[in-house]
Design a protein around this motif. Structure first.
Motif, PDB file in Angstrom:
ATOM      1  N   ILE A   4       0.785  -1.232   0.000  1.00  0.00           N
ATOM      2  CA  ILE A   4       0.000   0.000   0.000  1.00  0.00           C
ATOM      3  C   ILE A   4       0.815   1.278   0.000  1.00  0.00           C
ATOM      4  O   ILE A   4       0.253   2.343  -0.107  1.00  0.00           O
ATOM      5  CB  ILE A   4      -0.963   0.050   1.202  1.00  0.00           C
ATOM      6  CG1 ILE A   4      -0.179   0.100   2.506  1.00  0.00           C
ATOM      7  CG2 ILE A   4      -1.939  -1.076   1.159  1.00  0.00           C
ATOM      8  CD1 ILE A   4      -0.845   0.867   3.580  1.00  0.00           C
ATOM      9  N   ASN A   5       2.119   1.204   0.108  1.00  0.00           N
ATOM     10  CA  ASN A   5       2.887   2.439   0.236  1.00  0.00           C
ATOM     11  C   ASN A   5       2.957   3.183  -1.089  1.00  0.00           C
ATOM     12  O   ASN A   5       3.867   3.011  -1.871  1.00  0.00           O
ATOM     13  CB  ASN A   5       4.288   2.171   0.768  1.00  0.00           C
ATOM     14  CG  ASN A   5       4.986   3.457   1.145  1.00  0.00           C
ATOM     15  OD1 ASN A   5       4.472   4.543   0.938  1.00  0.00           O
ATOM     16  ND2 ASN A   5       6.160   3.319   1.721  1.00  0.00           N
ATOM     17  N   THR A  29      -3.768   8.780  -0.311  1.00  0.00           N
ATOM     18  CA  THR A  29      -3.280   7.402  -0.241  1.00  0.00           C
ATOM     19  C   THR A  29      -4.440   6.433  -0.054  1.00  0.00           C
ATOM     20  O   THR A  29      -4.460   5.349  -0.648  1.00  0.00           O
ATOM     21  CB  THR A  29      -2.244   7.250   0.894  1.00  0.00           C
ATOM     22  OG1 THR A  29      -1.188   8.179   0.674  1.00  0.00           O
ATOM     23  CG2 THR A  29      -1.688   5.845   0.951  1.00  0.00           C
ATOM     24  N   VAL A  30      -5.442   6.824   0.752  1.00  0.00           N
ATOM     25  CA  VAL A  30      -6.617   5.964   0.934  1.00  0.00           C
ATOM     26  C   VAL A  30      -7.329   5.784  -0.400  1.00  0.00           C
ATOM     27  O   VAL A  30      -7.718   4.663  -0.759  1.00  0.00           O
ATOM     28  CB  VAL A  30      -7.574   6.530   2.009  1.00  0.00           C
ATOM     29  CG1 VAL A  30      -8.902   5.787   2.015  1.00  0.00           C
ATOM     30  CG2 VAL A  30      -6.927   6.471   3.384  1.00  0.00           C
ATOM     31  N   GLU A  31      -7.477   6.868  -1.155  1.00  0.00           N
ATOM     32  CA  GLU A  31      -8.126   6.759  -2.466  1.00  0.00           C
ATOM     33  C   GLU A  31      -7.329   5.838  -3.378  1.00  0.00           C
ATOM     34  O   GLU A  31      -7.906   5.029  -4.118  1.00  0.00           O
ATOM     35  CB  GLU A  31      -8.299   8.143  -3.098  1.00  0.00           C
ATOM     36  CG  GLU A  31      -9.245   9.051  -2.326  1.00  0.00           C
ATOM     37  CD  GLU A  31     -10.601   8.424  -2.065  1.00  0.00           C
ATOM     38  OE1 GLU A  31     -11.219   7.878  -3.005  1.00  0.00           O
ATOM     39  OE2 GLU A  31     -11.068   8.474  -0.911  1.00  0.00           O
ATOM     40  N   LEU A  47      -6.568  -5.353   5.245  1.00  0.00           N
ATOM     41  CA  LEU A  47      -6.288  -5.065   6.656  1.00  0.00           C
ATOM     42  C   LEU A  47      -6.473  -6.331   7.497  1.00  0.00           C
ATOM     43  O   LEU A  47      -5.616  -6.666   8.326  1.00  0.00           O
ATOM     44  CB  LEU A  47      -7.219  -3.946   7.153  1.00  0.00           C
ATOM     45  CG  LEU A  47      -7.034  -3.492   8.581  1.00  0.00           C
ATOM     46  CD1 LEU A  47      -5.760  -2.655   8.718  1.00  0.00           C
ATOM     47  CD2 LEU A  47      -8.246  -2.662   9.021  1.00  0.00           C
ATOM     48  N   GLN A  48      -7.579  -7.027   7.262  1.00  0.00           N
ATOM     49  CA  GLN A  48      -7.870  -8.260   8.005  1.00  0.00           C
ATOM     50  C   GLN A  48      -6.816  -9.331   7.739  1.00  0.00           C
ATOM     51  O   GLN A  48      -6.325  -9.977   8.663  1.00  0.00           O
ATOM     52  CB  GLN A  48      -9.250  -8.804   7.595  1.00  0.00           C
ATOM     53  CG  GLN A  48     -10.395  -7.880   7.888  1.00  0.00           C
ATOM     54  CD  GLN A  48     -10.926  -8.027   9.296  1.00  0.00           C
ATOM     55  OE1 GLN A  48     -10.169  -8.169  10.246  1.00  0.00           O
ATOM     56  NE2 GLN A  48     -12.230  -7.987   9.431  1.00  0.00           N
ATOM     57  N   ILE A  49      -6.481  -9.525   6.474  1.00  0.00           N
ATOM     58  CA  ILE A  49      -5.496 -10.550   6.112  1.00  0.00           C
ATOM     59  C   ILE A  49      -4.147 -10.248   6.752  1.00  0.00           C
ATOM     60  O   ILE A  49      -3.488 -11.139   7.293  1.00  0.00           O
ATOM     61  CB  ILE A  49      -5.379 -10.695   4.585  1.00  0.00           C
ATOM     62  CG1 ILE A  49      -6.648 -11.337   4.033  1.00  0.00           C
ATOM     63  CG2 ILE A  49      -4.138 -11.482   4.185  1.00  0.00           C
ATOM     64  CD1 ILE A  49      -6.784 -11.290   2.529  1.00  0.00           C
ATOM     65  N   TRP A  66      -0.027  -4.058   8.478  1.00  0.00           N
ATOM     66  CA  TRP A  66      -1.223  -3.714   9.245  1.00  0.00           C
ATOM     67  C   TRP A  66      -1.047  -2.359   9.925  1.00  0.00           C
ATOM     68  O   TRP A  66      -1.936  -1.500   9.858  1.00  0.00           O
ATOM     69  CB  TRP A  66      -1.502  -4.826  10.273  1.00  0.00           C
ATOM     70  CG  TRP A  66      -2.710  -4.588  11.106  1.00  0.00           C
ATOM     71  CD1 TRP A  66      -4.003  -4.877  10.779  1.00  0.00           C
ATOM     72  CD2 TRP A  66      -2.741  -4.028  12.423  1.00  0.00           C
ATOM     73  NE1 TRP A  66      -4.841  -4.518  11.811  1.00  0.00           N
ATOM     74  CE2 TRP A  66      -4.086  -4.003  12.833  1.00  0.00           C
ATOM     75  CE3 TRP A  66      -1.772  -3.546  13.287  1.00  0.00           C
ATOM     76  CZ2 TRP A  66      -4.484  -3.506  14.067  1.00  0.00           C
ATOM     77  CZ3 TRP A  66      -2.155  -3.054  14.523  1.00  0.00           C
ATOM     78  CH2 TRP A  66      -3.502  -3.034  14.905  1.00  0.00           C
ATOM     79  N   LYS A  67       0.110  -2.147  10.565  1.00  0.00           N
ATOM     80  CA  LYS A  67       0.377  -0.869  11.226  1.00  0.00           C
ATOM     81  C   LYS A  67       0.326   0.288  10.235  1.00  0.00           C
ATOM     82  O   LYS A  67      -0.262   1.333  10.518  1.00  0.00           O
ATOM     83  CB  LYS A  67       1.761  -0.886  11.898  1.00  0.00           C
ATOM     84  CG  LYS A  67       1.799  -1.578  13.222  1.00  0.00           C
ATOM     85  CD  LYS A  67       3.186  -1.673  13.811  1.00  0.00           C
ATOM     86  CE  LYS A  67       3.973  -0.400  13.863  1.00  0.00           C
ATOM     87  NZ  LYS A  67       5.268  -0.544  14.556  1.00  0.00           N
ATOM     88  N   GLN A  68       0.941   0.094   9.072  1.00  0.00           N
ATOM     89  CA  GLN A  68       0.960   1.153   8.064  1.00  0.00           C
ATOM     90  C   GLN A  68      -0.454   1.468   7.576  1.00  0.00           C
ATOM     91  O   GLN A  68      -0.811   2.634   7.407  1.00  0.00           O
ATOM     92  CB  GLN A  68       1.851   0.743   6.895  1.00  0.00           C
ATOM     93  CG  GLN A  68       1.982   1.839   5.851  1.00  0.00           C
ATOM     94  CD  GLN A  68       2.854   1.420   4.687  1.00  0.00           C
ATOM     95  OE1 GLN A  68       3.034   0.235   4.418  1.00  0.00           O
ATOM     96  NE2 GLN A  68       3.389   2.387   3.988  1.00  0.00           N
ATOM     97  N   MET A  69      -1.253   0.440   7.380  1.00  0.00           N
ATOM     98  CA  MET A  69      -2.630   0.656   6.940  1.00  0.00           C
ATOM     99  C   MET A  69      -3.438   1.382   8.003  1.00  0.00           C
ATOM    100  O   MET A  69      -4.183   2.326   7.701  1.00  0.00           O
ATOM    101  CB  MET A  69      -3.289  -0.676   6.574  1.00  0.00           C
ATOM    102  CG  MET A  69      -2.732  -1.302   5.315  1.00  0.00           C
ATOM    103  SD  MET A  69      -3.583  -2.820   4.844  1.00  0.00           S
ATOM    104  CE  MET A  69      -5.097  -2.133   4.143  1.00  0.00           C
TER     105      MET A  69
END
Length: 178
Positions: A4-5, A29-31, A47-49, A66-69
């Motif tokens: 996701i970065n 970044t979310v978009e 996120l769950q995975i 997960w932390k980054q998300m």
């Protein structure tokens, strides 16, 4: 994992003030994440995975993902306004993630800081400000309030309201260069 970065690519070519805003409000970044993953549900699935792979497989890189998300989602001020149902689901997912972890799990053993208290403190501050400005979904604000109260009671976490004098400031410079 979708990686996701997107911050570097999404920040290229921006002016100084635009860069400051970009890193304060991670909505861009979310978009990108929503588009890259194929939708809001897929971002929540990622996120769950990430959390499950870390929890069951003890894969540290999944924990970092997960932390980054979580950090990115908590600092996305504009997305809170435009994606209230997504954020209700995010709160729900995070609630159950935290139920699966010991109370002191997120405390950094070196600095004694809890990254979630920092991330969620920003999230709750944005919810409070959005409620005051009347720009956020009332259901989202209420779900956020209940989540905060639960965390304060269950984990004994204190979320500092923060003094506006301590917040970063976006400065416009004459002849702002890209």
């Amino acid at each position: 994992s979708s990686g996701i970065n997107a911050e570097y690519g999404a920040s290229k070519g921006k002016s100084g003030s635009d860069l400051s805003q970009f890193f304060l409000d991670t909505s861009g970044t979310v978009e990108w994440m929503v588009g890259e993953c194929g939708g809001e549900g897929e971002v929540l699935a990622e996120l769950q995975i990430s959390f499950i792979v870390f929890l069951l497989g003890h894969v540290y890189s999944a924990f970092e993902q997960w932390k980054q998300m979580v950090d990115t989602l908590c600092r996305a001020q504009t997305s809170l306004q435009t994606r209230p149902e997504f954020y209700k689901s995010f709160i729900h997912a995070l609630h159950f993630h935290l139920k699966e972890t010991p109370r002191d799990f997120f405390v950094d053993i070196v600095s004694r800081d809890n990254f979630l208290v920092v991330c969620l403190g920003e999230f709750f501050r944005t919810l409070r400000e959005g409620e005051q400005e009347g720009v956020l979904d009332k259901g989202l604000v209420e779900k956020g309030r209940k989540f905060r109260e639960h965390l304060e009671e269950h984990f004994s976490w204190e979320f500092e309201e923060g003094d506006d004098d301590e917040l970063p400031v976006i400065v416009e410079l004459p002849g702002d260069v890209a």
